[in-house]
Design a protein around this motif. Sequence first.
Motif, short mmCIF file in Angstrom:
data_model
loop_
_atom_site.label_atom_id
_atom_site.label_comp_id
_atom_site.label_asym_id
_atom_site.label_seq_id
_atom_site.Cartn_x
_atom_site.Cartn_y
_atom_site.Cartn_z
N GLY A 294 0.93 -1.27 -0.04
CA GLY A 294 0.02 0.07 -0.01
C GLY A 294 0.85 1.23 0.01
O GLY A 294 2.02 1.29 0.56
N GLY B 135 -0.35 4.48 0.94
CA GLY B 135 -1.12 5.65 1.47
C GLY B 135 0.01 6.55 1.94
O GLY B 135 1.18 6.12 1.95
N GLU C 167 0.96 -1.68 -4.87
CA GLU C 167 -0.02 -0.78 -4.69
C GLU C 167 -1.16 -1.40 -5.57
O GLU C 167 -0.92 -1.61 -6.71
CB GLU C 167 0.32 0.68 -4.87
CG GLU C 167 -0.83 1.29 -5.25
CD GLU C 167 -1.94 1.67 -3.92
OE1 GLU C 167 -1.45 1.77 -2.94
OE2 GLU C 167 -3.19 1.38 -4.28
N GLY D 177 -9.50 13.62 -0.56
CA GLY D 177 -9.65 13.17 0.64
C GLY D 177 -9.33 14.48 1.78
O GLY D 177 -10.23 15.25 1.60
N LEU E 226 -7.38 19.31 5.69
CA LEU E 226 -6.82 20.16 6.77
C LEU E 226 -5.26 19.65 6.85
O LEU E 226 -5.15 18.45 7.17
CB LEU E 226 -7.72 19.80 7.81
CG LEU E 226 -6.99 20.85 9.15
CD1 LEU E 226 -7.39 22.31 8.92
CD2 LEU E 226 -7.62 20.40 10.52
N PHE F 90 -15.69 21.31 -2.15
CA PHE F 90 -15.59 20.06 -1.61
C PHE F 90 -16.62 20.11 -0.38
O PHE F 90 -16.47 21.00 0.56
CB PHE F 90 -14.09 19.66 -1.19
CG PHE F 90 -13.83 18.84 -0.31
CD1 PHE F 90 -13.01 17.42 -0.72
CD2 PHE F 90 -14.42 18.47 1.28
CE1 PHE F 90 -12.87 16.54 0.23
CE2 PHE F 90 -14.11 17.57 2.03
CZ PHE F 90 -13.33 16.57 1.51
N LEU G 124 -12.94 6.84 7.74
CA LEU G 124 -11.64 7.75 7.53
C LEU G 124 -10.64 7.79 8.36
O LEU G 124 -9.29 7.98 7.86
CB LEU G 124 -12.27 9.37 7.63
CG LEU G 124 -13.48 9.77 6.98
CD1 LEU G 124 -13.54 10.97 7.02
CD2 LEU G 124 -13.64 9.11 5.61
N GLY H 32 -3.59 4.50 9.31
CA GLY H 32 -4.76 5.19 9.96
C GLY H 32 -5.47 3.92 10.93
O GLY H 32 -6.17 4.56 12.02
N GLY I 47 -5.55 9.98 10.22
CA GLY I 47 -5.38 11.61 10.12
C GLY I 47 -3.89 11.47 9.70
O GLY I 47 -2.95 10.54 10.08
C1 FAD Z 1 -12.95 12.45 2.65
C2 FAD Z 1 -11.79 12.31 3.87
C3 FAD Z 1 -11.45 13.54 4.41
C4 FAD Z 1 -10.40 13.38 5.33
N1 FAD Z 1 -9.87 14.52 5.85
C5 FAD Z 1 -8.82 14.58 6.53
C6 FAD Z 1 -7.97 15.92 6.89
O1 FAD Z 1 -8.68 17.01 6.58
N2 FAD Z 1 -7.00 15.85 7.57
C7 FAD Z 1 -6.41 14.75 7.92
O2 FAD Z 1 -5.18 14.79 8.57
N3 FAD Z 1 -6.93 13.44 7.64
C8 FAD Z 1 -8.06 13.53 7.00
N4 FAD Z 1 -8.33 12.31 6.34
C9 FAD Z 1 -7.92 10.94 6.86
C10 FAD Z 1 -6.60 10.70 6.21
O3 FAD Z 1 -7.01 10.80 4.96
C11 FAD Z 1 -6.26 9.43 6.26
O4 FAD Z 1 -6.09 8.91 7.99
C12 FAD Z 1 -4.93 8.85 5.95
O5 FAD Z 1 -4.63 9.49 4.51
C13 FAD Z 1 -4.78 7.24 5.76
O6 FAD Z 1 -3.36 6.96 5.29
P1 FAD Z 1 -3.09 5.62 5.18
O7 FAD Z 1 -1.76 5.58 5.20
O8 FAD Z 1 -3.42 4.88 6.43
O9 FAD Z 1 -3.61 4.85 4.09
P2 FAD Z 1 -4.77 5.08 3.07
O10 FAD Z 1 -4.83 6.37 2.22
O11 FAD Z 1 -5.93 4.18 3.31
O12 FAD Z 1 -4.03 3.96 1.65
C14 FAD Z 1 -3.84 2.56 1.83
C15 FAD Z 1 -3.21 2.24 0.59
O13 FAD Z 1 -3.21 0.75 0.49
C16 FAD Z 1 -3.51 0.06 -0.74
N5 FAD Z 1 -3.85 -1.28 -0.50
C17 FAD Z 1 -4.89 -1.62 0.22
N6 FAD Z 1 -5.13 -3.17 -0.03
C18 FAD Z 1 -3.85 -3.15 -0.56
C19 FAD Z 1 -3.49 -4.70 -1.28
N7 FAD Z 1 -3.97 -5.65 -0.67
N8 FAD Z 1 -2.47 -4.68 -1.97
C20 FAD Z 1 -1.82 -3.58 -2.33
N9 FAD Z 1 -2.24 -2.29 -1.94
C21 FAD Z 1 -3.40 -2.28 -1.03
C22 FAD Z 1 -4.98 1.30 -0.97
O14 FAD Z 1 -4.83 1.10 -2.34
C23 FAD Z 1 -4.17 2.51 -0.45
O15 FAD Z 1 -3.60 3.21 -1.73
C24 FAD Z 1 -9.54 12.16 5.66
C25 FAD Z 1 -9.82 11.10 4.89
C26 FAD Z 1 -10.98 11.07 3.82
C27 FAD Z 1 -11.29 9.83 3.06
#
Ligand code: FAD
Length: 488
Positions: free
Chosen positions: A8, A10, A31, A53, A56, A369, A431, A461, A468
């Motif tokens: 992933g 993210g 990914e 997404g 802030l 948005f 989220l 997350g 976040g």
């Molecule tokens: C609408 C919205 C508004 C938000 N507002 C805010 C804000 O204003 N401020 C803030 O700080 N946070 C905000 N957040 C929260 C923030 O976006 C998330 O907490 C953060 O981006 C999560 O990141 P992550 O690294 O956990 O992974 P994610 O962004 O969830 O990414 C996980 C990745 O893993 C990949 N993946 C999953 N399973 C597999 C697999 N089996 N094989 C290969 N790849 C895989 C997915 O495709 C993805 O690319 C918001 C979220 C959303 C959706």
Amino acid sequence: MKKAIIIGSGIAGLAAALRLKKKGYQVSVFEKNGYAGGKLHAIELGGYRFDLGPSLFTLPHLIDELHQLFPNVEVDFNYIKKKTACHYFWEDGTSFEAPADLENFAVKAAEIFDEKQNTLSKYLQNSKMKYESTKSLFLEKSLHKSNTYFSKQTLKAILKIPFLGINNTLDQENKKFSNPKLNQLFNRYATYNGSSPYLTPGIMSMIPYLELGLGTYYPQGGMHRISQSLFELAQKVGVEFRFRESVKKINHSNNKVTGVTTEKGTHDADIVLCNMDVFPTYRQLLQDIKAPEKTLKQERSSSALIFYWGIKKSFPQLDLHNILFSENYKAEFEAIFNNKSLYEDPTVYINITSKQSPQDAPKGCENWFVMINTPGDYGQNWENLVIKAKKNILSKIKRCLNIDVEELIDVEYVLTPQGIEKNTSSYRGALYGAASNNKFAAFLRHPNFNKTIGNLYHVGGSVHPGGGIPLCLLSAKITADLIPNTNA
Ligand SMILES: Cc1cc2nc3c(=O)[nH]c(=O)nc-3n(C[C@H](O)[C@H](O)[C@H](O)COP(=O)(O)OP(=O)(O)OC[C@H]3O[C@@H](n4cnc5c(N)ncnc54)[C@H](O)[C@@H]3O)c2cc1C
């Protein structure tokens, strides 16, 4: 060279990739999507650009730190500090342009809400105390390693516990204001980690300090630049990205990770870091081990319904961040968390990046948005809910801002909790992973390492310290600190 695989891309996966590269690993990121960034993605629609997404941006030094790991590699990433945190609106005509500065906030809020400035200043200083005395324990270290509990900073945090408001809810903590609008304004910070102010503990009153004390920022080019700049940096320093290659299984032998199997083949690795939400990780990639059911049963955070609207007009009363408050906040959170439904008079968040980056919308237009908090996907009929929510949002905008926005909508794109889960595999479209709707939530989050399989780690997350952007970046840092350098 030792090999690390990251599942992933993210924000936490990208940050972990950079940190492991710096530690001397050969890093490959698998990914499932065709792009990097996970929730931090963007779209273009009819001449409008939308961040899909997060909107802030706080604690930007956590991104700077990643760029500084490779000081000789140039990647463009700049941001500005906002003077105003948010424009707040209520139906009775009250509005408040909240300064992103503790002192100015107290002065202006005292005036608008007829509150004692001293009460506000004390509240904000208390918010600062809570953040500063607990961040090293709750946000910067693994809560699941015994050495965390033998440091001076931990002892300091433990001594502060009686003053942290842990036995109150955030709403009770915020009852000190005589004007209910201020109570509502400070209750809103529960949504920064997808929780309810009527359930989350009072320690969450530290969050305003992050925004109003340490500041709120805007990355030039939009939020998408955060993930894109880290992706560019990772590519430049030799991290390998394998897009559209979903991981199907995490392989292990004798309780030690050996690699992953994707839809295209099997890949060996010395260590594996999983950035996929822990729920589907156990249910899909680790079906052959006993899952930590208590952790997986934790209540999920709220999700969101977002309308991305290109608007054929501009509105000087609006800023980058705008909130139109519900008339009954308690009923709204009961609908979301108890009834798993939407409230008919929702709190509406409008984010307009074209206020900062005019190129995000055609001349004289704005990219709105428009988001409401929702429960996760529990099988509700989202098609019907989207229709109802749109009607309720348009009517809320009319009541609070006196704008008939429907006829100004030029383009539209809609994202539901189901869409969020489909795009990123976040269980129920949450989220922020698990909600913090009780005082033990921090201790129940999944650790940054796997208790059953050696050399398997978890970032993002859904694990410690939480969701976040800043906490996801900290999860990558905590995890990298648990992993030795390749030459160690
Ligand atoms: C609408 C919205 C508004 C938000 N507002 C805010 C804000 O204003 N401020 C803030 O700080 N946070 C905000 N957040 C929260 C923030 O976006 C998330 O907490 C953060 O981006 C999560 O990141 P992550 O690294 O956990 O992974 P994610 O962004 O969830 O990414 C996980 C990745 O893993 C990949 N993946 C999953 N399973 C597999 C697999 N089996 N094989 C290969 N790849 C895989 C997915 O495709 C993805 O690319 C918001 C979220 C959303 C959706």
